[in-house]
Design an enzyme around this catalytic site. Sequence first.
Site, PDB file in Angstrom:
ATOM      1  N   SER A   1     -10.817  -0.072   3.868  1.00 37.28           N
ATOM      2  CA  SER A   1      -9.957   0.035   5.016  1.00 37.28           C
ATOM      3  C   SER A   1      -9.474   1.106   5.352  1.00 37.28           C
ATOM      4  O   SER A   1      -8.716   1.815   4.520  1.00 37.28           O
ATOM      5  CB  SER A   1      -8.612  -1.033   4.736  1.00 37.28           C
ATOM      6  OG  SER A   1      -9.054  -2.309   4.047  1.00 37.28           O
TER       7      SER A   1
ATOM      8  N   ARG B   1       0.797  -1.120  -0.057  1.00 40.21           N
ATOM      9  CA  ARG B   1      -0.161  -0.111   0.056  1.00 40.21           C
ATOM     10  C   ARG B   1       0.914   1.231   0.161  1.00 40.21           C
ATOM     11  O   ARG B   1       0.391   2.304   0.654  1.00 40.21           O
ATOM     12  CB  ARG B   1      -0.976  -0.040   1.384  1.00 40.21           C
ATOM     13  CG  ARG B   1      -1.830  -1.038   1.410  1.00 40.21           C
ATOM     14  CD  ARG B   1      -2.774  -1.409   0.321  1.00 40.21           C
ATOM     15  NE  ARG B   1      -3.917  -2.230   0.718  1.00 40.21           N
ATOM     16  CZ  ARG B   1      -3.648  -3.595  -0.038  1.00 40.21           C
ATOM     17  NH1 ARG B   1      -2.742  -4.025  -0.620  1.00 40.21           N
ATOM     18  NH2 ARG B   1      -4.645  -4.384   0.545  1.00 40.21           N
TER      19      ARG B   1
ATOM     20  N   GLU C   1      -4.473   4.217   6.298  1.00 37.97           N
ATOM     21  CA  GLU C   1      -4.257   4.036   4.942  1.00 37.97           C
ATOM     22  C   GLU C   1      -4.696   5.048   4.149  1.00 37.97           C
ATOM     23  O   GLU C   1      -4.193   5.616   2.914  1.00 37.97           O
ATOM     24  CB  GLU C   1      -5.000   2.747   4.637  1.00 37.97           C
ATOM     25  CG  GLU C   1      -4.762   2.362   2.966  1.00 37.97           C
ATOM     26  CD  GLU C   1      -5.319   1.003   2.491  1.00 37.97           C
ATOM     27  OE1 GLU C   1      -4.976   0.089   3.296  1.00 37.97           O
ATOM     28  OE2 GLU C   1      -6.260   0.850   1.611  1.00 37.97           O
TER      29      GLU C   1
HETATM   30  P1  FAD Z   1      -9.081   9.119  -4.662  1.00 40.24           P
HETATM   31  O1  FAD Z   1      -9.506   8.452  -3.492  1.00 40.24           O
HETATM   32  O2  FAD Z   1      -9.597  10.092  -5.519  1.00 40.24           O
HETATM   33  O3  FAD Z   1      -7.635   9.731  -4.285  1.00 40.24           O
HETATM   34  C1  FAD Z   1      -6.532   8.915  -3.664  1.00 40.24           C
HETATM   35  C2  FAD Z   1      -5.336   9.456  -3.338  1.00 40.24           C
HETATM   36  O4  FAD Z   1      -4.588   9.433  -4.746  1.00 40.24           O
HETATM   37  C3  FAD Z   1      -5.515  11.066  -3.329  1.00 40.24           C
HETATM   38  O5  FAD Z   1      -4.280  11.281  -2.344  1.00 40.24           O
HETATM   39  C4  FAD Z   1      -5.312  11.467  -4.284  1.00 40.24           C
HETATM   40  O6  FAD Z   1      -4.798  13.058  -4.586  1.00 40.24           O
HETATM   41  C5  FAD Z   1      -4.522  10.759  -5.357  1.00 40.24           C
HETATM   42  N1  FAD Z   1      -4.529  10.621  -6.584  1.00 40.24           N
HETATM   43  C6  FAD Z   1      -5.952  10.311  -7.359  1.00 40.24           C
HETATM   44  N2  FAD Z   1      -5.461  10.658  -8.566  1.00 40.24           N
HETATM   45  C7  FAD Z   1      -4.359  10.651  -9.024  1.00 40.24           C
HETATM   46  C8  FAD Z   1      -3.678  11.026  -9.980  1.00 40.24           C
HETATM   47  N3  FAD Z   1      -4.271  10.710 -11.341  1.00 40.24           N
HETATM   48  N4  FAD Z   1      -2.459  11.464  -9.904  1.00 40.24           N
HETATM   49  C9  FAD Z   1      -1.775  11.573  -8.644  1.00 40.24           C
HETATM   50  N5  FAD Z   1      -2.327  11.331  -7.669  1.00 40.24           N
HETATM   51  C10 FAD Z   1      -3.813  10.951  -7.638  1.00 40.24           C
HETATM   52  N6  FAD Z   1      -7.713  -0.295  -2.131  1.00 40.24           N
HETATM   53  C11 FAD Z   1      -6.874  -1.554  -2.231  1.00 40.24           C
HETATM   54  O7  FAD Z   1      -5.672  -1.124  -2.393  1.00 40.24           O
HETATM   55  N7  FAD Z   1      -7.675  -2.637  -2.140  1.00 40.24           N
HETATM   56  C12 FAD Z   1      -8.878  -2.994  -2.081  1.00 40.24           C
HETATM   57  O8  FAD Z   1      -9.412  -4.075  -1.991  1.00 40.24           O
HETATM   58  C13 FAD Z   1      -9.520  -1.896  -1.782  1.00 40.24           C
HETATM   59  N8  FAD Z   1     -11.016  -2.129  -1.725  1.00 40.24           N
HETATM   60  C14 FAD Z   1     -11.780  -0.975  -1.457  1.00 40.24           C
HETATM   61  C15 FAD Z   1     -13.154  -1.455  -1.189  1.00 40.24           C
HETATM   62  C16 FAD Z   1     -14.072  -0.059  -0.913  1.00 40.24           C
HETATM   63  C17 FAD Z   1     -15.467  -0.605  -0.796  1.00 40.24           C
HETATM   64  C18 FAD Z   1     -13.535   1.224  -0.844  1.00 40.24           C
HETATM   65  C19 FAD Z   1     -14.668   2.339  -0.725  1.00 40.24           C
HETATM   66  C20 FAD Z   1     -12.239   1.346  -1.065  1.00 40.24           C
HETATM   67  C21 FAD Z   1     -11.269   0.447  -1.286  1.00 40.24           C
HETATM   68  N9  FAD Z   1      -9.907   0.421  -1.872  1.00 40.24           N
HETATM   69  C22 FAD Z   1      -8.985  -0.627  -1.888  1.00 40.24           C
HETATM   70  C23 FAD Z   1      -9.317   1.822  -1.737  1.00 40.24           C
HETATM   71  C24 FAD Z   1      -9.534   2.596  -3.002  1.00 40.24           C
HETATM   72  O9  FAD Z   1     -10.672   1.823  -3.783  1.00 40.24           O
HETATM   73  C25 FAD Z   1      -8.058   2.589  -3.754  1.00 40.24           C
HETATM   74  O10 FAD Z   1      -7.223   3.360  -2.829  1.00 40.24           O
HETATM   75  C26 FAD Z   1      -8.353   3.449  -5.282  1.00 40.24           C
HETATM   76  O11 FAD Z   1      -7.142   3.364  -5.876  1.00 40.24           O
HETATM   77  C27 FAD Z   1      -8.788   4.891  -5.118  1.00 40.24           C
HETATM   78  O12 FAD Z   1      -9.032   5.348  -6.101  1.00 40.24           O
HETATM   79  P2  FAD Z   1      -9.440   6.834  -6.401  1.00 40.24           P
HETATM   80  O13 FAD Z   1      -9.497   7.312  -7.914  1.00 40.24           O
HETATM   81  O14 FAD Z   1     -10.722   6.789  -5.674  1.00 40.24           O
HETATM   82  O15 FAD Z   1      -8.647   7.798  -5.688  1.00 40.24           O
HETATM   83  P1  NAP Z   2      -9.715 -11.171   5.024  1.00 44.31           P
HETATM   84  O1  NAP Z   2      -9.921 -12.069   3.886  1.00 44.31           O
HETATM   85  O2  NAP Z   2     -10.738 -11.244   6.082  1.00 44.31           O
HETATM   86  O3  NAP Z   2      -8.284 -10.991   5.672  1.00 44.31           O
HETATM   87  C1  NAP Z   2      -8.020 -10.159   6.665  1.00 44.31           C
HETATM   88  C2  NAP Z   2      -6.403  -9.577   6.285  1.00 44.31           C
HETATM   89  O4  NAP Z   2      -5.573 -10.697   6.324  1.00 44.31           O
HETATM   90  C3  NAP Z   2      -6.615  -9.083   4.641  1.00 44.31           C
HETATM   91  O5  NAP Z   2      -6.602  -7.652   4.893  1.00 44.31           O
HETATM   92  C4  NAP Z   2      -5.086  -9.618   4.486  1.00 44.31           C
HETATM   93  O6  NAP Z   2      -4.196  -8.948   3.939  1.00 44.31           O
HETATM   94  C5  NAP Z   2      -4.588 -10.622   5.406  1.00 44.31           C
HETATM   95  N1  NAP Z   2      -4.666 -11.931   4.725  1.00 44.31           N
HETATM   96  C6  NAP Z   2      -5.491 -12.783   4.642  1.00 44.31           C
HETATM   97  N2  NAP Z   2      -5.209 -14.042   3.921  1.00 44.31           N
HETATM   98  C7  NAP Z   2      -3.756 -13.625   3.568  1.00 44.31           C
HETATM   99  C8  NAP Z   2      -3.086 -14.578   3.061  1.00 44.31           C
HETATM  100  N3  NAP Z   2      -2.930 -15.564   2.429  1.00 44.31           N
HETATM  101  N4  NAP Z   2      -1.611 -14.023   3.013  1.00 44.31           N
HETATM  102  C9  NAP Z   2      -1.457 -12.860   3.333  1.00 44.31           C
HETATM  103  N5  NAP Z   2      -2.237 -11.862   3.930  1.00 44.31           N
HETATM  104  C10 NAP Z   2      -3.684 -12.635   4.356  1.00 44.31           C
HETATM  105  O7  NAP Z   2      -9.768  -9.880   4.400  1.00 44.31           O
HETATM  106  P2  NAP Z   2     -11.056  -9.066   3.561  1.00 44.31           P
HETATM  107  O8  NAP Z   2     -11.207  -7.586   4.654  1.00 44.31           O
HETATM  108  O9  NAP Z   2     -12.137  -9.699   3.394  1.00 44.31           O
HETATM  109  O10 NAP Z   2     -10.620  -8.354   2.361  1.00 44.31           O
HETATM  110  C11 NAP Z   2     -10.158  -9.134   1.327  1.00 44.31           C
HETATM  111  C12 NAP Z   2      -8.904  -8.412   0.481  1.00 44.31           C
HETATM  112  O11 NAP Z   2      -9.446  -7.454   0.014  1.00 44.31           O
HETATM  113  C13 NAP Z   2      -7.616  -8.084   1.260  1.00 44.31           C
HETATM  114  O12 NAP Z   2      -6.824  -8.585   0.402  1.00 44.31           O
HETATM  115  C14 NAP Z   2      -7.763  -6.743   1.491  1.00 44.31           C
HETATM  116  O13 NAP Z   2      -6.458  -6.170   1.414  1.00 44.31           O
HETATM  117  C15 NAP Z   2      -8.908  -6.354   0.290  1.00 44.31           C
HETATM  118  N6  NAP Z   2      -9.320  -5.141   0.451  1.00 44.31           N
HETATM  119  C16 NAP Z   2      -8.914  -3.960   0.899  1.00 44.31           C
HETATM  120  C17 NAP Z   2      -9.485  -2.703   1.154  1.00 44.31           C
HETATM  121  C18 NAP Z   2      -8.920  -1.425   1.171  1.00 44.31           C
HETATM  122  O14 NAP Z   2      -9.525  -0.561   1.475  1.00 44.31           O
HETATM  123  N7  NAP Z   2      -7.480  -1.455   1.152  1.00 44.31           N
HETATM  124  C19 NAP Z   2     -10.906  -2.724   1.481  1.00 44.31           C
HETATM  125  C20 NAP Z   2     -11.448  -4.054   1.183  1.00 44.31           C
HETATM  126  C21 NAP Z   2     -10.883  -5.202   0.981  1.00 44.31           C
HETATM  127  P3  NAP Z   2      -3.889  -8.115   2.757  1.00 44.31           P
HETATM  128  O15 NAP Z   2      -4.795  -6.855   2.942  1.00 44.31           O
HETATM  129  O16 NAP Z   2      -2.330  -7.790   2.864  1.00 44.31           O
HETATM  130  O17 NAP Z   2      -4.505  -8.712   1.543  1.00 44.31           O
END
Ligand code: FAD
Ligand code: NAP
Length: 337
Positions: A237, A163, A333
Amino acid sequence: MHIQHNVDLAPFTTFGIHAVAESFVEVSTIEELRKAIAWAQAANTPFKVLGSGSNILVTDDVAGLIIRIRIMGRTSTVEASSATIHCGAGENWHSIVQWSVENGWGGLENLALIPGTVGAAPMQNIGAYGTEQSSCFVELQALDVTTGIVATVTKDECAFGYRESIFKRDLRHQMVITSVTYRLATAPVVNVSYRDVAEELHSCAVIEPQVADVFDAVVAIRQRKLPDPRVIGNAGSFFKNPVVDLDTYAQLVAAHPTMPSYAQADGTYKLAAAWLIDQCGWKGYRSGDAGVHDRQALVLVNHGNAVGSQLLELSMRIQHQVQDQFGVDLEREINVW
Ligand code: FAD
Ligand code: NAP
């Protein structure tokens, strides 16, 4: 390019929090982006870049100009074993994943249904279900806000981590990403190492999963498990999963034998932030309209009319309690504006 003033940001973030942007513009070309930045610089006012607002918590009205990136377009070049795709920063991430899967190209399918734009994906090196966007990343193009020049940034230069990228650190506010290039496999080997994915495929009786099967499995799991921002405001998250050294891990697991953990290749251990927060009793907590999701403790939610400062305060209370109870720091995050 149409600059608006006093714009409510609620429709532009997935938290849906009301806050007013002093000025707001959507840009659909690099030239418009240059003009928007020049406008802010000439007015001596700050600017911020917005994608789909799915990783942002707005805590107050925003002074200056918000530039929403709408630079679209996608092209592909297919060779024997790979397909190289080049996508505008404003493209919807999930739609690019779906397009790749429909063409049989593999690599992004575990990242289905992540909200947001392509341009924001490298920012925090989005990841899910055992894959990160860095695994297919080739390079990106970004506009340097000081020189106005569009430069190519290579994978090494992006310094991707868990991340993390250079755009969250040294190059924050310095580069605006305008397009990203990924290389996908035309004869892909799928990654089903993540337990939920393997179980979903098993329950659907899929024996030899293809890219489309993994995509369908991830979509099904996410629709079932994760809160939909159209129903309840959230930004996914709120905190990263903490990574601790071996000594810290050993002490924690001795005190909490049921604590989930994941050994990392470098000898550190990733802990599940959701578990730590849940153990502190926060899951399902609600104060006014600010709360913690009742099924996923890592997700803070806006039940309707929460303000950003309430959610930020709640997040800090959670951080303090996890520190008190486990001695572990939870790092945010999401981006706080
Ligand atoms: P924004 O929220 O609009 O911006 C995020 C940041 O990036 C800000 O600082 C902004 O200034 C910057 N930014 C945006 N666009 C640009 C650009 N073109 N150039 C430079 N900077 C920029 N994230 C994960 O990693 N894994 C997941 O599984 C995941 N699941 C999610 C589930 C849900 C329900 C939600 C709501 C979010 C989740 N996220 C997850 C977080 C999010 O979706 C990601 O971080 C996504 O990449 C954000 O994209 P955005 O366009 O909405 O960015
Ligand atoms: P989950 O399966 O309940 O697991 C909880 C956490 O444990 C996850 O965040 C994941 O880390 C870690 N994990 C589980 N299995 C793993 C493995 N085999 N090896 C290493 N790490 C492991 O998680 P969940 O909430 O349902 O989410 C599922 C996936 O979607 C995850 O990968 C999570 O990161 C992603 N997600 C991200 C966001 C976001 O906003 N960033 C939101 C929703 C879901 P990791 O996060 O490193 O995978």
